[in-house]
Write an enzyme that holds these catalytic residues in place. Structure first.
Site, PDB file in Angstrom:
ATOM      1  N   GLN A 109       0.773  -1.245   0.000  1.00 16.46           N
ATOM      2  CA  GLN A 109       0.000   0.000   0.000  1.00 16.46           C
ATOM      3  C   GLN A 109       0.803   1.294   0.000  1.00 16.46           C
ATOM      4  OE1 GLN A 109      -3.369   2.372   2.638  1.00 16.46           O
ATOM      5  NE2 GLN A 109      -3.005   0.259   3.162  1.00 16.46           N
ATOM      6  N   GLU A 231       1.172  -1.252   8.232  1.00 16.02           N
ATOM      7  CA  GLU A 231       0.364  -0.121   8.699  1.00 16.02           C
ATOM      8  C   GLU A 231       0.263   0.012  10.226  1.00 16.02           C
ATOM      9  OE1 GLU A 231      -1.530   2.415   7.091  1.00 16.02           O
ATOM     10  OE2 GLU A 231      -1.973   3.033   9.135  1.00 16.02           O
ATOM     11  N   ASP A 260       0.499   3.800   5.993  1.00 15.93           N
ATOM     12  CA  ASP A 260       0.776   3.444   4.599  1.00 15.93           C
ATOM     13  C   ASP A 260       0.477   4.612   3.651  1.00 15.93           C
ATOM     14  OD1 ASP A 260       1.739   0.899   4.939  1.00 15.93           O
ATOM     15  OD2 ASP A 260      -0.201  -0.064   4.773  1.00 15.93           O
ATOM     16  N   GLY A 339      -7.962  20.331  19.103  1.00 14.02           N
ATOM     17  CA  GLY A 339      -7.575  21.747  19.135  1.00 14.02           C
ATOM     18  C   GLY A 339      -8.103  22.452  20.367  1.00 14.02           C
ATOM     19  N   GLY A 340      -8.121  23.761  20.310  1.00 19.00           N
ATOM     20  CA  GLY A 340      -8.521  24.563  21.465  1.00 19.00           C
ATOM     21  C   GLY A 340     -10.033  24.730  21.591  1.00 19.00           C
TER      22      GLY A 340
END
Ligand code: COA
Length: 517
Positions: A109, A231, A260, A339-340
């Site tokens: 892959q 993977e 991959d 995130g924030g």
């Protein structure tokens, strides 16, 4: 309630479309019949091919071909870039990587995703496969008997296939000839395998100093450099698994193939950069993308959090609000937003029966008041426990439980429509079935139907990168060895006698293309 909401929250005039418009709308699936495809524009490394074309015009094709097959390729200095704009319409002036030829020694892959991307951008990708066997994925996870698997077909579009036994002396000679006519060699063999074939970087560069040699390996130099990697090993070694899953559960791997396909994407960028640098230096170089490095790059926000831990608990992780102490390493964060702006996955109408009746909901600070109105909690707008982001952090669980009471009264798509009117960031949990049927993705060419001579029609993911002047067509993957003769004849300019000799040597295996005809 709805009236009150609209007044207070000032909705946008038009709802946001769930799927963004892409630039290259004309991406289309192209049925590619078995045919003798003409090679694309020759690369600079393939200077004799250009020369032979000119000769073919003036002196006759046969003579030129004979000449080219005996001469060493000459390297022309890079031509001066034209300052004139193309007068062809958008998308009518070829593709970004026209003229680049790739010797594709990839399998499984990671490598194939890289070379498939390059092929979509117009590179002539010649996939070298072991005679009679080919890329192991041709036969893995087969759904249609005697047909190449979806595993293979979906990773090898727009390529040509040649079968060569790289350990046979004649096969080696063909490979070395190809090295002279290609710009990039891409491989993802286990460490040392390419060298065991005799194709060391030094030898390749002796044959063609302009050659870029690009590799995916599991690990970069270090204690694990000799290890074979797949993977999930990369996801574990690159930091993804330790930070994925729920706090009270084991590490988890994700369905997205970040080890991959993610590394293939990294390698493709490295190759394009090396091609760009070669314009200046005239030299090729080695490009390495290690899967551990690629995964870690995609997990960089988790390394950010690792360092923030030294300065106190991570407020946006829900364990903070639940008073669960933090350990020494970035913890698993469940569905917390990375995130924030806090977020979580919430049930929607029908969740009892449909495993994907959920929505991702983000309590983005600038739209907090709209959220309060939409979910029927207008009093939270002025409540000191909820009005400000910092005050909300220890109460995230209660907040999301309350929002969920609202989302459970709507389907995920109804919730999307309402929330998007107020610019509240959210996203439905879409199943693969829903994505396969999504018409907007068909229109942009992100999901494409392709026809294949032995397996029939199937769906694939087209080029996710849209360019207005380099439009991607998705052509079916090649059959094993389908282009062997064509490549010997048109790329290497072998004459009939030489082709017969190589074939008789057994270095190319049986001509497999016939099997599908
Ligand atoms: N002719 C003759 N031999 C060929 C050949 C050809 N055309 N193509 C491949 N081979 C040989 C190789 O030379 C090698 O032989 P050797 O070990 O005797 O030198 C052999 O086939 C197998 O190659 P290898 O890469 O070791 O395959 P594998 O199936 O044992 O391992 C991986 C598969 C993916 C684990 C391994 O290739 C790997 O770790 N790759 C790097 C990381 C990577 O890309 N992983 C992700 C895969 S999705």
């Amino acid at each position: 309630m709805a009236k009150q909401v609209r007044k207070a929250a000032r909705p946008r005039s038009t709802a946001k479309k769930p799927v963004a418009k892409a630039v290259g709308k004309r991406t289309v699936a192209k049925k590619a019949p078995i045919r003798k495809a003409k090679p694309k524009v020759a690369s600079r490394a393939a200077a004799p091919k250009i020369a032979s074309r000119a000769a073919a015009r003036s002196k006759g094709f046969a003579k030129a071909r004979a000449l080219a097959s005996t001469r060493k390729p000459k390297r022309k200095p890079p031509s001066k870039p034209s300052r004139e704009a193309s007068n062809k319409p958008w998308g009518g002036d070829g593709k970004a990587l026209d003229g680049v030829r790739i010797l594709d020694f990839t399998h499984v892959q990671s490598g194939p995703t890289c070379t498939q991307l390059l092929a979509w951008f117009g590179a002539d990708v010649i996939k070298v496969e072991r005679p009679g066997v080919g890329d192991i994925t041709r036969g893995q996870l087969r759904d249609v008997p005697n047909a190449d698997s979806l595993y293979f077909t979906m990773l090898n579009h727009n390529k040509r296939s040649i079968t060569i036994d790289s350990k046979h002396p004649e096969g080696k000679a063909v490979l070395e000839a190809l090295v002279k006519f290609c710009d990039v060699l891409v491989e993802n063999f286990a460490p040392g395998a390419l060298e065991r074939m005799g194709l060391t970087f030094e030898h390749i560069h002796e044959l063609n100093p302009r050659m870029i040699v690009a590799s995916v390996k599991g690990f970069g130099p270090g204690p694990y450099e000799d290890c074979k990697v797949y993977e999930n090993v990369a996801q574990c070694a690159g930091g993804a698994a330790s930070t994925t899953g729920f706090l009270d559960g084991p590490p988890l791997v994700t369905g997205a193939q970040i080890g991959d396909s993610g590394t293939g994407l990294h390698l493709a960028l490295g190759i394009v950069c090396a091609l760009y640098q070669r314009n200046r230096t005239g030299r090729g170089q080695r490009v390495l993308a290690a899967m551990q490095d690629g995964v870690l790059n995609l997990c960089r926000v988790k390394l950010r959090d690792q360092q923030r831990l030294a300065h106190g608990p991570l407020g946006e992780y829900s364990q903070f609000g639940q008073n669960i102490p933090f350990g020494e390493a970035t913890p698993r964060a469940g569905n917390d937003s990375g995130g924030g702006q806090p977020g979580w996955i919430l049930k929607c109408k029908g969740w009892e029966k449909d495993p994907n009746a959920y929505i991702y909901f983000i309590t983005q600070a600038p739209v907090w008041e709209a959220i309060c109105d939409v979910i029927g909690k207008p009093e939270w707008k002025s409540d000191p426990d909820y009005a400000k982001p910092a005050a909300r952090l220890p109460r995230l669980k209660r907040i999301f439980d309350t929002i969920e009471q609202w989302t459970m009264t709507k389907t995920k798509f109804e919730a999307m429509d309402i929330l998007n009117k107020y610019d509240i960031p959210c996203g439905p949990i879409l199943s693969m079935k829903e994505l396969a049927e999504e018409q907007s993705l068909r229109k942009t060419g992100t999901i494409v139907e392709v026809d294949h001579p032995t397996r029939g029609k199937y769906l694939t993911v087209g080029n996710p990168i849209k360019m207005s002047d380099s439009i991607s067509e998705v052509k079916r993957s090649p059959l094993l060895g389908e282009h062997t003769d064509e490549i010997l004849r048109d790329v290497l300019r072998f004459d009939r006698r030489r082709i017969a000799k190589v074939q008789a040597s057994g270095a190319l295996g049986e001509p497999m293309a016939l099997a599908a005809e």
